[in-house]
Design an enzyme around this catalytic site. Structure first.
Site, PDB file in Angstrom:
ATOM      1  N   TYR A 291       2.004  19.845 -76.807  1.00 29.77           N
ATOM      2  CA  TYR A 291       2.615  19.971 -74.812  1.00 29.77           C
ATOM      3  C   TYR A 291       3.895  18.674 -75.742  1.00 29.77           C
ATOM      4  CZ  TYR A 291       5.394  17.889 -71.121  1.00 29.77           C
ATOM      5  OH  TYR A 291       5.568  17.613 -69.975  1.00 29.77           O
TER       6      TYR A 291
ATOM      7  N   CYS B 291       9.885  23.223 -70.234  1.00 30.59           N
ATOM      8  CA  CYS B 291       8.242  23.086 -70.871  1.00 30.59           C
ATOM      9  C   CYS B 291       7.559  23.311 -69.254  1.00 30.59           C
ATOM     10  CB  CYS B 291       7.911  22.561 -72.100  1.00 30.59           C
ATOM     11  SG  CYS B 291       8.718  22.359 -73.661  1.00 30.59           S
ATOM     12  N   GLU B 292       7.303  22.333 -68.817  1.00 25.93           N
ATOM     13  CA  GLU B 292       6.626  22.475 -67.692  1.00 25.93           C
ATOM     14  C   GLU B 292       6.578  23.824 -66.730  1.00 25.93           C
ATOM     15  OE1 GLU B 292       4.069  20.524 -66.341  1.00 25.93           O
ATOM     16  OE2 GLU B 292       4.481  18.712 -68.281  1.00 25.93           O
ATOM     17  N   SER B 293       7.994  24.702 -66.876  1.00 26.05           N
ATOM     18  CA  SER B 293       7.535  25.528 -65.310  1.00 26.05           C
ATOM     19  C   SER B 293       9.182  26.505 -66.040  1.00 26.05           C
ATOM     20  CB  SER B 293       8.541  25.067 -64.220  1.00 26.05           C
ATOM     21  OG  SER B 293       9.966  24.551 -64.366  1.00 26.05           O
TER      22      SER B 293
END
Length: 213
Positions: free
Chosen positions: A193, A89-91
């Site tokens: 998120y 999810c972050e990168s």
């Protein structure tokens, strides 16, 4: 009689309208092709997500740097599958990812976060240089250390995920005001998120029931 005009054939009279109709049908068919392809793609992705195979893991729930993730998670008491969900999810597993806010690498670690982990004695800067967050293994170490830190100071998975995005101070503030997570999260980005990481975490749990090794 020689003076009479020849009667047009019935087929010739209707030829032009048929050609127009054919063109319309062809145009409608071309319009339906991308819609059908999109529907097929979505169906394949959904099937792969629900029934992960080797191909499904590669396409939807990839894992890289397995050893680094498992070792860092063992040091800091974190589920490797949660770490993978956060990375996804972050990168999107892009080691070179960098945000406008200065977050770096696979787990989008901020330098101030890395420094905090060093000051708290959680990460040894002699082994893991906080200035080298672009290195995948260093980034994983600090990201997992921060997840472990959040787990020790918060009481639920949703709180940990929210704090990874919004900061532990924001989450503790919402809780101190009598709120609950995720219901009383004030940031739309953080609410989204939480959902994304939760879904990714569940996907990794289905895809890797025996662990990521």
């Amino acid at each position: 009689m020689a003076g009479r005009r020849p009667t047009p054939r019935s087929g010739a009279r209707h030829a032009a309208p048929r050609r127009t109709s054919d063109r319309k049908r062809l145009f409608r068919w071309y319009r339906l092709v991308p819609v059908a392809l999109l529907a097929l793609t979505l169906a394949v992705v959904a099937a792969v997500s629900l029934n992960p195979t080797t191909l499904g893991r590669f396409l939807v729930y990839p894992v890289h740097h397995e050893s680094a993730i498992e070792e860092a998670c063992e040091r800091h008491g974190v589920d490797p599958l949660l770490a993978c969900a956060v990375i996804k999810c972050e990168s999107g597993w892009d080691e070179g990812a960098r945000s406008s806010a200065g977050a770096v690498g696979l787990m989008q670690v901020m330098r101030i976060t890395a420094d905090t982990m060093v000051i708290q004695g959680i990460v040894d800067e002699g082994t893991w240089d906080p200035q080298d967050l672009g290195d995948a293994e260093t980034n994983i170490e600090y990201g997992c250390a921060y997840l472990g830190y959040l787990q020790r100071h918060l009481s639920s998975l949703d709180e940990v995920i929210a704090a990874y995005n919004a900061g532990i101070g924001a989450v503790q503030g919402w809780l101190a005001d009598g709120g609950s997570i995720p219901e009383d999260v004030e940031y739309e980005e953080t609410r989204t998120y939480i959902v994304r990481v939760r879904e990714a975490y569940e996907g990794y749990q289905r895809a890797y029931p025996d662990g990521i090794s």
